[in-house]
Design an enzyme around this catalytic site. Structure first.
Site, PDB file in Angstrom:
ATOM      1  N   LYS A 130      -8.693  -1.166   6.223  1.00 32.77           N
ATOM      2  CA  LYS A 130      -8.973  -1.622   4.855  1.00 32.77           C
ATOM      3  C   LYS A 130      -8.000  -2.708   4.420  1.00 32.77           C
ATOM      4  O   LYS A 130      -8.377  -3.670   3.749  1.00 32.77           O
ATOM      5  CB  LYS A 130      -8.923  -0.431   3.892  1.00 32.77           C
ATOM      6  CG  LYS A 130     -10.134   0.499   4.083  1.00 32.77           C
ATOM      7  CD  LYS A 130     -10.047   1.747   3.225  1.00 32.77           C
ATOM      8  CE  LYS A 130      -9.113   2.761   3.815  1.00 32.77           C
ATOM      9  NZ  LYS A 130      -9.199   4.105   3.234  1.00 32.77           N
ATOM     10  N   ASP A 165     -15.153   3.164   7.748  1.00 34.90           N
ATOM     11  CA  ASP A 165     -14.176   4.102   7.197  1.00 34.90           C
ATOM     12  C   ASP A 165     -14.806   4.992   6.138  1.00 34.90           C
ATOM     13  O   ASP A 165     -14.483   6.179   6.057  1.00 34.90           O
ATOM     14  CB  ASP A 165     -12.978   3.355   6.609  1.00 34.90           C
ATOM     15  CG  ASP A 165     -11.956   4.333   6.036  1.00 34.90           C
ATOM     16  OD1 ASP A 165     -11.383   5.109   6.827  1.00 34.90           O
ATOM     17  OD2 ASP A 165     -11.763   4.356   4.810  1.00 34.90           O
ATOM     18  N   SER A 209      -7.580   4.094   9.534  1.00 34.12           N
ATOM     19  CA  SER A 209      -8.324   4.118   8.274  1.00 34.12           C
ATOM     20  C   SER A 209      -7.637   3.214   7.242  1.00 34.12           C
ATOM     21  O   SER A 209      -8.259   2.350   6.619  1.00 34.12           O
ATOM     22  CB  SER A 209      -8.404   5.564   7.772  1.00 34.12           C
ATOM     23  OG  SER A 209      -8.782   5.626   6.421  1.00 34.12           O
ATOM     24  N   HIS A 241       0.845  -1.204   0.000  1.00 36.11           N
ATOM     25  CA  HIS A 241       0.000   0.000   0.000  1.00 36.11           C
ATOM     26  C   HIS A 241       0.873   1.244   0.000  1.00 36.11           C
ATOM     27  O   HIS A 241       1.857   1.314   0.722  1.00 36.11           O
ATOM     28  CB  HIS A 241      -0.905   0.017   1.230  1.00 36.11           C
ATOM     29  CG  HIS A 241      -1.792   1.217   1.279  1.00 36.11           C
ATOM     30  ND1 HIS A 241      -2.936   1.314   0.525  1.00 36.11           N
ATOM     31  CD2 HIS A 241      -1.688   2.394   1.951  1.00 36.11           C
ATOM     32  CE1 HIS A 241      -3.510   2.484   0.746  1.00 36.11           C
ATOM     33  NE2 HIS A 241      -2.766   3.156   1.600  1.00 36.11           N
ATOM     34  N   ARG A 298     -14.408  13.208   8.310  1.00 35.85           N
ATOM     35  CA  ARG A 298     -13.118  13.841   8.623  1.00 35.85           C
ATOM     36  C   ARG A 298     -12.744  14.859   7.553  1.00 35.85           C
ATOM     37  O   ARG A 298     -12.176  15.915   7.848  1.00 35.85           O
ATOM     38  CB  ARG A 298     -12.022  12.776   8.715  1.00 35.85           C
ATOM     39  CG  ARG A 298     -12.108  11.930   9.982  1.00 35.85           C
ATOM     40  CD  ARG A 298     -11.253  10.683   9.851  1.00 35.85           C
ATOM     41  NE  ARG A 298      -9.872  10.999   9.518  1.00 35.85           N
ATOM     42  CZ  ARG A 298      -9.063  10.197   8.832  1.00 35.85           C
ATOM     43  NH1 ARG A 298      -9.488   9.024   8.385  1.00 35.85           N
ATOM     44  NH2 ARG A 298      -7.827  10.562   8.569  1.00 35.85           N
TER      45      ARG A 298
HETATM   46  N1  URA Z   1      -5.767   7.279   3.189  1.00 35.70           N
HETATM   47  C1  URA Z   1      -6.772   6.640   3.790  1.00 35.70           C
HETATM   48  O1  URA Z   1      -7.257   5.626   3.315  1.00 35.70           O
HETATM   49  N2  URA Z   1      -7.231   7.132   4.953  1.00 35.70           N
HETATM   50  C2  URA Z   1      -6.729   8.236   5.523  1.00 35.70           C
HETATM   51  O2  URA Z   1      -7.188   8.622   6.569  1.00 35.70           O
HETATM   52  C3  URA Z   1      -5.682   8.911   4.869  1.00 35.70           C
HETATM   53  C4  URA Z   1      -5.232   8.390   3.699  1.00 35.70           C
END
Ligand code: URA
Ligand code: CA
Length: 444
Positions: free
Chosen positions: A187, A161, A183, A82, A168
């Site tokens: 995932k 999320d 976050s 990632h 947010r």
């Molecule tokens: N990428 C994400 O998936 N979440 C965040 O909070 C910031 C970057």
């Protein structure tokens, strides 16, 4: 339990229990806790932070808020990768086939671009016929047969999320370390890989511009991964300029193919070899990341990565001829050079501004609903360390907007201003700044 008591507890700097965190997350997803209470809670977290234990519990509560993917029908150790928001970051298109060619299964779920960063799905869909819309069962079958699949997120992964990130975004609570870490990691954990390599960007264009903060985010995410039983390594990389030379969807597919042919930009190739080397290491294919890097270098030179990319395209109904004939990719009708207003050496290329200019040209989305122009984007003619004379080309804009339109003018200005040009020579920007694993961290 009452949400208002928990907001107050966090506002006063208290540590929430797992039950309290679960109560907040499940209440928010079910709708019994309204946006305004969750917004107040996010702001309290922004100012007070969270302990490692709280951050792990928040991540696990979010991961558990929806479906999770099981990859256990795929033999071997599955390693995911990632990157935290790069500009012109083409690495997935190169790393997925390269690592698969080394015998490590890659089941990659990925997203679309939003804001100034591009999305892997948008890039792949510029290949004629390419289908990213596979069910989990089909993805697993493709990985079992071909060793690799790259698909869009399916099912209801981490709804907590989706809701919290949107909140947010409009309440000035995006750049909170525990909220970013939970976050991203919720995932990644939901997507089912056994181990994770994280590329944490720092500098202009990254979420966290500051190196110390990037290390802190990396440490937090490694701690979460390890706490959740997934071996996790983070590499800290510099974003003092966009990665490679291409920014834009079809342009980046072309750049990925060139890189798999051994003709890609040096920084992009190097980052792919380093991140892929860690993936091979976590998959127990090699005894260390350096050996992994060497192995991938050989695979790249032998052309097996390119062959695997063709196989991936064919298995997802795309036209594999693009690999040998780049003119089959969408091409922009209009190409406009951006020229240097003054001569000197390039010290930095502000990645965020370049990313925003690419959006102006049609390569990205302003909102989730906007369509992208697959051919639009920017090719950088100069990189950090390079020399330029007044009037020479810094970059070329690719677009379908007719020359002279205000969008094109604005994009050209943005690109010119993104280049920091000074009279004294510039050093090449360092790419790999450090790494973090469960045993510690190192800064280069
Ligand atoms: N990428 C994400 O998936 N979440 C965040 O909070 C910031 C970057
Ligand atoms: Ca690129």
């Amino acid at each position: 339990m009452r949400a208002s008591d928990l907001i107050l507890k966090k506002r006063r700097g208290g540590e929430l229990t797992r039950e309290e965190i679960n109560f907040l997350v499940s209440g928010y997803v079910s709708g019994s806790i309204p946006d305004y209470q969750m917004a107040a809670f996010a702001m309290a977290v922004y100012f007070r932070g969270m302990t490692g234990r709280e951050t792990l519990d928040l991540t696990l509560a979010m991961k558990g808020s929806g479906d999770t993917v099981s990859l256990h029908q795929i033999p071997g150790i599955k390693v995911d990768k990632h990157s935290t928001g790069g500009v012109g970051d083409t690495t997935t298109l190169i790393i997925a086939p390269l690592v698969a060619a080394a015998g490590v299964p890659v089941a990659k779920m990925t997203g679309r671009g939003l804001g100034h960063t591009g999305g892997t799905l948008d890039k792949l869909e510029t290949i004629p016929g390419f289908n990213t819309n596979l069910s989990v069962a089909k993805m697993i079958r493709a990985v079992r047969e071909h060793g690799v699949a790259v698909v869009g997120q399916t099912g209801n992964l981490v709804p907590a999320d989706k809701k919290l990130y949107a909140l947010r975004d409009v309440t000035a609570t995006v750049d909170s370390l525990p909220l970013i870490a939970s976050s991203i990691m919720s995932k990644k954990l939901a997507a089912g890989a056994d181990a994770l390599v994280l590329d944490v960007k720092t500098g202009d264009g990254a979420f966290l511009k500051d190196l110390e903060e990037a290390f802190e985010l990396a440490r937090t995410m490694v701690e979460i991964g390890t706490g959740a039983g997934r071996e996790t390594v983070a590499v800290i990389t510099g974003m003092d300029q966009p990665l490679g030379k291409a920014i834009g969807n079809a342009l980046e597919v072309e750049e990925a193919i060139l890189t798999l042919q051994g003709k890609g930009p040096a920084d992009l190739e190097e980052l792919c070899l380093v991140l892929g080397g860690y993936m091979l290491h976590l998959a127990r294919k090699v005894s260390g990341p350096e050996e992994g890097r060497e192995k991938l270098k050989q695979i790249l030179a032998g052309g097996a990565g390119l062959q695997k990319f063709k196989e991936l395209i064919l298995s997802q109904q795309g036209d594999p001829k693009v690999v040998d004939d780049l003119s089959l990719l969408p091409r922009a009708k209009v190409r406009v050079p951006v020229k240097a207003a003054a001569g000197g050496y390039v010290h930095a290329i502000k990645a965020e501004a370049i990313g925003r200019a690419a959006v102006w040209l049609g390569a990205g989305r302003e909102t989730k609903e906007s369509a992208v122009d697959p051919a639009a984007g920017i090719i950088l003619s100069r990189k950090v360390g390079g020399r330029v004379s007044r009037g020479e080309v810094l970059a070329v804009m690719h677009t379908s907007a007719p020359p002279g339109t205000p969008e094109l003018e604005a994009a050209g200005r943005m690109i010119r201003e993104a280049f920091a040009i000074k009279s004294e020579p510039a050093e090449k920007a360092p790419l790999i700044l450090g790494y973090v694993d469960r045993c510690g961290w190192k800064r280069y």
